[in-house]
Design a protein around this motif. Structure first.
Motif, PDB file in Angstrom:
ATOM      1  N   SER A   6       1.349  -1.658   0.173  1.00 50.87           N
ATOM      2  CA  SER A   6      -0.344   0.159   0.482  1.00 50.87           C
ATOM      3  C   SER A   6       0.997   1.046  -0.185  1.00 50.87           C
ATOM      4  O   SER A   6       0.265   2.393  -0.356  1.00 50.87           O
TER       5      SER A   6
ATOM      6  N   LYS B 239      -0.920   5.812  -6.848  1.00 59.10           N
ATOM      7  CA  LYS B 239      -2.235   4.359  -7.398  1.00 59.10           C
ATOM      8  C   LYS B 239      -2.836   4.410  -5.726  1.00 59.10           C
ATOM      9  O   LYS B 239      -2.860   3.846  -5.066  1.00 59.10           O
TER      10      LYS B 239
ATOM     11  N   SER C 275      -6.372   4.919  -5.346  1.00 58.44           N
ATOM     12  CA  SER C 275      -7.161   4.812  -4.437  1.00 58.44           C
ATOM     13  C   SER C 275      -7.182   2.760  -3.760  1.00 58.44           C
ATOM     14  O   SER C 275      -7.588   2.406  -3.118  1.00 58.44           O
ATOM     15  N   GLU C 276      -6.107   2.331  -5.102  1.00 56.80           N
ATOM     16  CA  GLU C 276      -5.847   1.328  -4.981  1.00 56.80           C
ATOM     17  C   GLU C 276      -4.486   1.013  -3.583  1.00 56.80           C
ATOM     18  O   GLU C 276      -5.061   0.137  -2.213  1.00 56.80           O
TER      19      GLU C 276
ATOM     20  N   ILE D 288      -5.314   2.863  -1.068  1.00 61.07           N
ATOM     21  CA  ILE D 288      -6.205   3.221  -0.081  1.00 61.07           C
ATOM     22  C   ILE D 288      -7.643   1.092   0.644  1.00 61.07           C
ATOM     23  O   ILE D 288      -7.691   1.555   1.461  1.00 61.07           O
ATOM     24  N   SER D 289      -7.777   0.767  -0.800  1.00 57.56           N
ATOM     25  CA  SER D 289      -8.166  -0.454  -0.664  1.00 57.56           C
ATOM     26  C   SER D 289      -7.985  -1.523   0.076  1.00 57.56           C
ATOM     27  O   SER D 289      -7.555  -2.679   0.999  1.00 57.56           O
TER      28      SER D 289
ATOM     29  N   TYR E 245      -5.985   9.418   3.758  1.00 56.90           N
ATOM     30  CA  TYR E 245      -7.372   9.709   3.956  1.00 56.90           C
ATOM     31  C   TYR E 245      -7.354  10.961   3.553  1.00 56.90           C
ATOM     32  O   TYR E 245      -8.015  12.500   3.160  1.00 56.90           O
TER      33      TYR E 245
ATOM     34  N   GLN F 209      -6.820  12.598   0.708  1.00 59.86           N
ATOM     35  CA  GLN F 209      -7.623  12.316  -0.187  1.00 59.86           C
ATOM     36  C   GLN F 209      -8.647  13.426   0.443  1.00 59.86           C
ATOM     37  O   GLN F 209     -10.127  13.873  -0.451  1.00 59.86           O
TER      38      GLN F 209
ATOM     39  N   LYS G 288     -10.459  13.957   2.991  1.00 59.79           N
ATOM     40  CA  LYS G 288     -11.393  12.970   3.514  1.00 59.79           C
ATOM     41  C   LYS G 288     -11.274  13.045   5.099  1.00 59.79           C
ATOM     42  O   LYS G 288     -10.668  11.927   5.794  1.00 59.79           O
TER      43      LYS G 288
END
Length: 137
Positions: A77, A85, A87-88, A90-91, A114, A117, A119
């Motif tokens: 990650s 990358k 979003s990947e 975060i997932s 987060y 982004q 958030k």
């Protein structure tokens, strides 16, 4: 060349010394395949040399051999974050936190992700979880 060889030897010592301690602490977990350690070392060296895509590839190979490793998932990650990358990244970090809600390195990474982004509420929630779990951070 000498620095690369020295770095490789130090990495080997680090991996094997940590692994021996892990075996004693967590004897219920199956032994990690030697091939997974090999790919981890390649990923680590690639990471240190700034070859992010190679590091990602090697971390994924190590994970194929040791799919339950939250450490490898967290490292992957981080590399995904370095290569934008997000979003990947975060997932994967969210999956790690679901598997082990108290794993501080993944929580720190997820808070950082987060926050990057925008958030903010989610980031604050993660940081509060860290403080509740480990007041020293």
């Amino acid at each position: 060349m000498f620095l690369r060889a020295a770095s490789f030897i130090i990495s080997l010592i680090f991996v094997f010394s940590c692994n021996l301690q892990q075996v004693r602490v967590d004897s219920g977990r199956p032994a990690v395949p030697h091939e997974a350690r090999y790919y981890y070392i390649l990923a680590y060296l690639s990471e240190k040399e700034g070859r992010w895509e190679d590091a990602i590839r090697y971390y994924k190979e190590a994970l194929n051999l040791d799919p339950s490793s939250i450490y490898l998932k967290t490292q992957l990650s981080y590399m995904l974050l370095r290569t934008a990358k997000v979003s990947e990244a975060i997932s994967i970090a969210e999956d790690v936190v679901k598997a082990d809600p108290g794993y501080i390195p993944a929580l720190l990474l997820l808070g950082e992700l987060y926050n990057s982004q925008k958030k903010t509420e989610k980031a604050v929630e993660i940081y509060e979880r860290i403080l509740r779990a480990d007041p020293e951070h």
